[in-house]
Design a protein around this motif. Structure first.
Motif, mmCIF file in Angstrom:
data_model
loop_
_atom_site.group_PDB
_atom_site.id
_atom_site.type_symbol
_atom_site.label_atom_id
_atom_site.label_comp_id
_atom_site.label_asym_id
_atom_site.label_seq_id
_atom_site.Cartn_x
_atom_site.Cartn_y
_atom_site.Cartn_z
ATOM 1 N N PRO A 74 -47.037 8.669 19.805
ATOM 2 C CA PRO A 74 -45.893 9.555 19.536
ATOM 3 C C PRO A 74 -46.121 10.958 20.094
ATOM 4 C CG PRO A 74 -46.457 8.292 17.575
ATOM 5 C CD PRO A 74 -47.545 8.022 18.572
ATOM 6 N N GLY A 75 -45.131 11.476 20.787
ATOM 7 C CA GLY A 75 -45.217 12.820 21.342
ATOM 8 C C GLY A 75 -45.736 12.881 22.763
ATOM 9 N N ILE A 76 -46.291 11.772 23.257
ATOM 10 C CA ILE A 76 -46.804 11.744 24.629
ATOM 11 C C ILE A 76 -45.656 11.478 25.600
ATOM 12 C CG2 ILE A 76 -48.193 10.434 26.279
ATOM 13 C CD1 ILE A 76 -49.980 12.094 24.673
ATOM 14 N N HIS A 77 -45.601 12.269 26.662
ATOM 15 C CA HIS A 77 -44.643 12.046 27.742
ATOM 16 C C HIS A 77 -45.407 11.617 28.994
ATOM 17 C CE1 HIS A 77 -42.334 14.699 25.047
ATOM 18 N NE2 HIS A 77 -41.286 14.045 25.504
ATOM 19 N N THR A 78 -44.855 10.657 29.697
ATOM 20 C CA THR A 78 -45.485 10.146 30.910
ATOM 21 C C THR A 78 -44.612 10.456 32.118
ATOM 22 O OG1 THR A 78 -46.524 8.333 29.682
ATOM 23 C CG2 THR A 78 -46.403 8.107 32.074
ATOM 24 N N ILE A 79 -45.194 11.148 33.078
ATOM 25 C CA ILE A 79 -44.522 11.400 34.355
ATOM 26 C C ILE A 79 -44.838 10.232 35.283
ATOM 27 C CG2 ILE A 79 -44.358 12.924 36.360
ATOM 28 C CD1 ILE A 79 -45.365 15.200 34.527
ATOM 29 N N ILE A 80 -43.809 9.587 35.797
ATOM 30 C CA ILE A 80 -43.973 8.474 36.731
ATOM 31 C C ILE A 80 -43.327 8.859 38.052
ATOM 32 C CG2 ILE A 80 -43.459 6.042 37.191
ATOM 33 C CD1 ILE A 80 -43.158 5.672 34.141
ATOM 34 N N LEU A 81 -44.057 8.722 39.141
ATOM 35 C CA LEU A 81 -43.484 8.919 40.468
ATOM 36 C C LEU A 81 -43.281 7.549 41.094
ATOM 37 C CD1 LEU A 81 -44.394 11.858 39.954
ATOM 38 C CD2 LEU A 81 -44.872 12.022 42.391
ATOM 39 N N SER A 82 -42.019 7.191 41.298
ATOM 40 C CA SER A 82 -41.686 5.854 41.774
ATOM 41 C C SER A 82 -40.927 5.918 43.090
ATOM 42 C CB SER A 82 -40.840 5.119 40.730
ATOM 43 O OG SER A 82 -40.417 3.859 41.218
ATOM 44 N N ALA A 195 -48.842 10.602 35.089
ATOM 45 C CA ALA A 195 -49.589 11.582 34.296
ATOM 46 C C ALA A 195 -49.031 11.589 32.880
ATOM 47 C CB ALA A 195 -49.484 12.975 34.911
ATOM 48 N N CYS A 196 -49.893 11.837 31.898
ATOM 49 C CA CYS A 196 -49.483 11.915 30.494
ATOM 50 C C CYS A 196 -49.772 13.310 29.952
ATOM 51 C CB CYS A 196 -50.240 10.891 29.651
ATOM 52 S SG CYS A 196 -49.716 9.187 29.913
ATOM 53 N N TYR A 197 -48.814 13.843 29.202
ATOM 54 C CA TYR A 197 -49.006 15.156 28.590
ATOM 55 C C TYR A 197 -48.304 15.200 27.242
ATOM 56 C CZ TYR A 197 -44.162 16.385 29.751
ATOM 57 O OH TYR A 197 -42.790 16.415 29.820
ATOM 58 N N THR A 204 -54.122 28.327 15.407
ATOM 59 C CA THR A 204 -53.861 29.749 15.672
ATOM 60 C C THR A 204 -52.377 30.038 15.837
ATOM 61 O OG1 THR A 204 -54.115 29.382 18.049
ATOM 62 C CG2 THR A 204 -56.091 30.004 16.817
ATOM 63 N N GLY A 205 -51.570 28.970 15.945
ATOM 64 C CA GLY A 205 -50.142 29.136 16.181
ATOM 65 C C GLY A 205 -49.765 29.054 17.638
ATOM 66 N N ASP A 206 -50.765 28.982 18.521
ATOM 67 C CA ASP A 206 -50.485 28.869 19.954
ATOM 68 C C ASP A 206 -49.964 27.477 20.290
ATOM 69 O OD1 ASP A 206 -51.340 31.464 20.691
ATOM 70 O OD2 ASP A 206 -53.433 30.812 20.619
ATOM 71 N N MET A 207 -48.981 27.434 21.175
ATOM 72 C CA MET A 207 -48.472 26.164 21.685
ATOM 73 C C MET A 207 -49.168 25.868 23.007
ATOM 74 S SD MET A 207 -46.339 23.563 21.404
ATOM 75 C CE MET A 207 -44.942 24.018 20.353
ATOM 76 N N VAL A 208 -49.779 24.687 23.099
ATOM 77 C CA VAL A 208 -50.454 24.307 24.335
ATOM 78 C C VAL A 208 -49.841 23.026 24.879
ATOM 79 C CG1 VAL A 208 -52.628 25.371 23.628
ATOM 80 C CG2 VAL A 208 -52.260 22.936 23.208
ATOM 81 N N LEU A 209 -49.860 22.908 26.187
ATOM 82 C CA LEU A 209 -49.529 21.645 26.841
ATOM 83 C C LEU A 209 -50.849 21.000 27.231
ATOM 84 C CD1 LEU A 209 -46.796 20.749 29.380
ATOM 85 C CD2 LEU A 209 -49.163 20.125 29.867
ATOM 86 N N GLN A 210 -51.125 19.837 26.671
ATOM 87 C CA GLN A 210 -52.370 19.128 26.974
ATOM 88 C C GLN A 210 -52.098 18.008 27.963
ATOM 89 O OE1 GLN A 210 -55.177 17.860 23.812
ATOM 90 N NE2 GLN A 210 -55.056 15.825 24.737
ATOM 91 N N ASP A 243 -47.773 28.194 25.576
ATOM 92 C CA ASP A 243 -48.551 29.390 25.903
ATOM 93 C C ASP A 243 -49.647 29.112 26.926
ATOM 94 O OD1 ASP A 243 -47.250 31.141 23.920
ATOM 95 O OD2 ASP A 243 -48.202 29.809 22.458
ATOM 96 N N THR A 244 -50.239 27.921 26.850
ATOM 97 C CA THR A 244 -51.393 27.609 27.693
ATOM 98 C C THR A 244 -51.366 26.147 28.101
ATOM 99 O OG1 THR A 244 -52.702 29.228 26.447
ATOM 100 C CG2 THR A 244 -53.922 27.704 27.850
ATOM 101 N N LEU A 245 -51.784 25.883 29.335
ATOM 102 C CA LEU A 245 -51.940 24.509 29.823
ATOM 103 C C LEU A 245 -53.414 24.144 29.718
ATOM 104 C CD1 LEU A 245 -50.311 23.041 33.045
ATOM 105 C CD2 LEU A 245 -52.554 22.325 32.246
ATOM 106 N N VAL A 246 -53.701 23.031 29.037
ATOM 107 C CA VAL A 246 -55.077 22.597 28.794
ATOM 108 C C VAL A 246 -55.284 21.214 29.398
ATOM 109 C CG1 VAL A 246 -56.790 22.015 27.034
ATOM 110 C CG2 VAL A 246 -55.222 23.924 26.660
#
Length: 275
Positions: A74-82, A195-197, A204-210, A243-246
């Motif tokens: 849940p919450g994972i998004h997958t980028i597919i290049l087709s 790719a999955c993110y 800390t309240g920071d929003m990160v993209l993992q 806020d940050t890409l991890v």
């Protein structure tokens, strides 16, 4: 991103290849009644199997079950290049005409035991039809759990891989007219990269993209595809505000991420450990 699937405009890469980026939340997709079809004439379950196979082949140290759990969490998004089916078919035909007609006998099918899932999946993206070379753009995944069960994923896996074998055999042995039939191109041939993110809020309240997983098929590496995915992840109007890409990167991938202005400074990265 709103909804379980978003299609973006097609993009062109070096080498005259083009692809359509599609962002999919597989967890939501499989819970949606009358869910949209990701790729024309392809079951959504088979798209998932092909994506897991690509990650498992590129990132063998993770294991197919953990890859599947990450992609479907849940919450994972997958980028597919087709790629478009017609473009892939034309590419195969062009490569076949350069090699000449192959009249060698087709190997018979073999039954693979259930515990050889990794072997089954890697068969879809073996090196035999790919260009050789080098270090993959790869990242390790974290352990997760899923609702669309691993058992269900495996139920149709043998049939899916058998179909991929049949298509590969059709491409290896051309017809008398020298052409590869359209039925020889399946979903495993259409997907160039994935790719999955996910977006997470730290204590800390920071929003990160993992960024959890990233893989590009060998044939399509060094064409700018990995860089395109990184730029897509930096486009907050598409992936959401953060806020940050991890990225939890493997040692071999550090150069790639440094090129895209991520840092491996231990003191800085320690701030973004999940507590």
């Amino acid at each position: 991103m709103e909804g379980c699937m978003v299609r973006l405009h097609s993009v062109h890469f070096r080498g005259a290849f083009s692809a359509q980026p599609i962002i999919v939340n597989f967890h939501e997709l499989f819970q949606t009644r009358d869910a949209p079809t990701i790729l024309p004439m392809v079951k959504n379950e088979d798209v998932l199997r092909a994506v897991v196979a690509l990650f498992d082949t590129s990132l063998p140290e993770i294991g197919p079950r953990d890859v599947h759990e990450t992609v479907h969490y849940p919450g994972i998004h997958t980028i597919i290049l087709s790629q478009d089916h017609a473009d892939v078919l034309e590419d195969y035909r062009g490569r076949a005409s350069q090699k000449g007609t192959n009249l060698s006998p087709v190997p018979c099918k073999t039954k693979v035991e259930a515990d050889s899932t990794h072997k089954l999946l890697t068969e879809l993206y073996s090196d035999s039809e790919e260009s050789t070379v080098e270090t993959s753009e790869e990242i390790i995944a974290t352990e997760t759990s899923i609702s669309w069960s691993w058992e269900r994923f495996c139920e149709g896996l043998q049939e899916f891989v058998d179909g991929a074998r049949d298509r590969k055999e059709k491409r290896a042995v051309q017809r008398e007219d020298g052409k590869i039939p359209p039925s020889a191109v399946g979903v495993e041939s259409l997907i160039m990269a994935a790719a999955c993110y996910e977006l997470k809020i730290l204590s800390t309240g920071d929003m990160v993209l993992q960024l959890s997983l990233l893989a590009v098929r060998k044939r399509y590496r060094h064409l700018g595809i990995g860089s395109y995915i990184m730029e897509l992840l930096k486009t907050q109007s598409i992936v959401g505000k953060y806020d940050t890409l991890v990225a939890h990167a493997d040692t071999d991938a550090k150069g790639f991420f440094k090129f895209h202005r991520l840092t491996d400074d231990p003191l800085l990265n320690d701030q973004f450990k999940y507590r």
